[in-house]
Design a protein around this motif. Sequence first.
Motif, mmCIF file in Angstrom:
data_model
loop_
_atom_site.group_PDB
_atom_site.id
_atom_site.type_symbol
_atom_site.label_atom_id
_atom_site.label_comp_id
_atom_site.label_asym_id
_atom_site.label_seq_id
_atom_site.Cartn_x
_atom_site.Cartn_y
_atom_site.Cartn_z
ATOM 1 N N THR A 89 -8.253 -0.375 -12.780
ATOM 2 C CA THR A 89 -9.174 -0.859 -13.805
ATOM 3 C C THR A 89 -9.598 -2.300 -13.552
ATOM 4 N N ILE A 90 -8.645 -3.132 -13.142
ATOM 5 C CA ILE A 90 -8.938 -4.550 -12.902
ATOM 6 C C ILE A 90 -9.990 -4.704 -11.812
ATOM 7 N N TYR A 91 -9.856 -3.919 -10.753
ATOM 8 C CA TYR A 91 -10.787 -4.023 -9.621
ATOM 9 C C TYR A 91 -12.131 -3.373 -9.939
ATOM 10 N N LYS A 92 -12.109 -2.277 -10.686
ATOM 11 C CA LYS A 92 -13.371 -1.657 -11.084
ATOM 12 C C LYS A 92 -14.197 -2.591 -11.958
ATOM 13 N N ASN A 93 -13.524 -3.364 -12.799
ATOM 14 C CA ASN A 93 -14.232 -4.282 -13.685
ATOM 15 C C ASN A 93 -14.918 -5.421 -12.939
ATOM 16 N N ALA A 94 -14.568 -5.597 -11.662
ATOM 17 C CA ALA A 94 -15.239 -6.620 -10.850
ATOM 18 C C ALA A 94 -16.617 -6.151 -10.395
ATOM 19 N N ASN A 95 -16.915 -4.869 -10.582
ATOM 20 C CA ASN A 95 -18.241 -4.327 -10.252
ATOM 21 C C ASN A 95 -18.687 -4.651 -8.828
ATOM 22 N N GLY A 96 -17.735 -4.496 -7.891
ATOM 23 C CA GLY A 96 -18.062 -4.670 -6.479
ATOM 24 C C GLY A 96 -18.028 -6.092 -5.975
ATOM 25 N N ASP A 97 -17.691 -7.039 -6.839
ATOM 26 C CA ASP A 97 -17.667 -8.457 -6.455
ATOM 27 C C ASP A 97 -16.218 -8.938 -6.458
ATOM 28 N N TYR A 98 -15.649 -9.124 -5.268
ATOM 29 C CA TYR A 98 -14.239 -9.521 -5.179
ATOM 30 C C TYR A 98 -13.966 -10.853 -5.866
ATOM 31 N N LYS A 99 -14.985 -11.696 -6.022
ATOM 32 C CA LYS A 99 -14.807 -12.996 -6.667
ATOM 33 C C LYS A 99 -14.544 -12.860 -8.166
ATOM 34 N N LYS A 100 -14.796 -11.681 -8.718
ATOM 35 C CA LYS A 100 -14.620 -11.476 -10.151
ATOM 36 C C LYS A 100 -13.287 -10.814 -10.503
ATOM 37 N N VAL A 101 -12.414 -10.634 -9.518
ATOM 38 C CA VAL A 101 -11.065 -10.134 -9.799
ATOM 39 C C VAL A 101 -10.262 -11.311 -10.329
ATOM 40 N N PHE A 102 -9.879 -11.253 -11.601
ATOM 41 C CA PHE A 102 -9.415 -12.466 -12.281
ATOM 42 C C PHE A 102 -8.149 -13.061 -11.683
ATOM 43 N N TRP A 103 -7.303 -12.250 -11.068
ATOM 44 C CA TRP A 103 -6.051 -12.819 -10.544
ATOM 45 C C TRP A 103 -6.133 -13.197 -9.071
ATOM 46 N N ALA A 104 -7.286 -12.995 -8.465
ATOM 47 C CA ALA A 104 -7.435 -13.309 -7.041
ATOM 48 C C ALA A 104 -7.644 -14.810 -6.844
ATOM 49 N N VAL A 107 -7.374 -8.448 -2.755
ATOM 50 C CA VAL A 107 -8.651 -8.565 -2.034
ATOM 51 C C VAL A 107 -8.477 -9.144 -0.637
ATOM 52 N N GLY A 108 -7.225 -9.219 -0.138
ATOM 53 C CA GLY A 108 -7.012 -9.356 1.294
ATOM 54 C C GLY A 108 -6.732 -10.719 1.890
ATOM 55 N N ASP A 109 -6.686 -11.781 1.091
ATOM 56 C CA ASP A 109 -6.545 -13.120 1.668
ATOM 57 C C ASP A 109 -5.271 -13.283 2.494
ATOM 58 N N ASP A 110 -4.133 -12.852 1.942
ATOM 59 C CA ASP A 110 -2.867 -13.023 2.646
ATOM 60 C C ASP A 110 -2.781 -12.129 3.881
ATOM 61 N N ALA A 111 -3.322 -10.928 3.786
ATOM 62 C CA ALA A 111 -3.324 -10.023 4.934
ATOM 63 C C ALA A 111 -4.123 -10.602 6.095
ATOM 64 N N GLU A 112 -5.275 -11.186 5.790
ATOM 65 C CA GLU A 112 -6.101 -11.774 6.845
ATOM 66 C C GLU A 112 -5.412 -12.975 7.477
ATOM 67 N N ALA A 113 -4.691 -13.749 6.667
ATOM 68 C CA ALA A 113 -3.963 -14.899 7.205
ATOM 69 C C ALA A 113 -2.896 -14.440 8.195
ATOM 70 N N LEU A 114 -2.163 -13.410 7.847
ATOM 71 C CA LEU A 114 -1.146 -12.877 8.755
ATOM 72 C C LEU A 114 -1.780 -12.385 10.047
ATOM 73 N N SER A 115 -2.931 -11.743 9.944
ATOM 74 C CA SER A 115 -3.639 -11.292 11.136
ATOM 75 C C SER A 115 -4.053 -12.475 12.003
ATOM 76 N N ASP A 116 -4.519 -13.538 11.370
ATOM 77 C CA ASP A 116 -4.928 -14.736 12.114
ATOM 78 C C ASP A 116 -3.758 -15.364 12.862
ATOM 79 N N ARG A 134 -15.388 -6.893 2.157
ATOM 80 C CA ARG A 134 -15.285 -8.336 2.343
ATOM 81 C C ARG A 134 -15.050 -8.701 3.803
ATOM 82 N N TYR A 135 -14.281 -7.869 4.505
ATOM 83 C CA TYR A 135 -13.916 -8.147 5.898
ATOM 84 C C TYR A 135 -14.332 -6.977 6.795
#
Length: 223
Positions: A28-43, A74-83, A104-105
């Motif tokens: 529900t939290i992610y659906k409420n962002a309506n496709g915009d990862y910047k609107k996920v309130f806990w990200a 929305v992937g920030d920590d996963a991408e850091a580990l990949s980097d 996003r990626y």
Amino acid sequence: MQTFDPIEYKKMVKQYQEDNKPLDWFDTIYKNANGDYKKVFWADLEASPYLINWLKNNKINKQAPKAIVIGCGVGDDAEALSDFGFEVTAFDISPTAIELCKKRYPNTKVDYLVANLFEYDKSWLKNFDLVYECNTIQVLPGDYRIKARVAISNLLTIGGYVLVSCRSREENKNLTDIPLPLDKKEINQFVQSDGLEEISFLAYDDNQTPSVPHFFAVYKRVK
């Protein structure tokens, strides 16, 4: 909830927990962002600085070590580990969260998957050199917290590390909070019950106003 309302959010989570469906509200939290990862309130929209600091100061001496991110959001920590050279698996129970990560990626090296911490593939058992857990346990109730901790620990190979980032509280305080932060006694179960070794432990307050206490702990599987 089209915008974040902390009272409505807590009411929603509490109702799902009382209905014994504590995993059914995440999407529900992610659906409420309506496709915009910047609107996920806990990200936070950036990797944890404590994770980055640990990666800069610690080296796993393997060719392409394997890492897994619990509830990757929305992937920030996963991408850091990949980097930092890890082969990364990142999963979330929310299909919408995984869609947001892939959008996003689009050129990511991370393997983003929809998966359930309590029902993950058996091939994952004791298969990762680094496990990153951030704020998953604290949003679960009762015995689900114990099951989550055990499931997280069971991902570690011998010599592997689990990094645990979470809100914290004093023992026997704020027992009805949603999310319910971990106290020292609870997080210590990674050692006392799961047989891991504590490598480092940091208790700190973040930069919010008012500040929020946190733990950042590192444990290692030695046998």
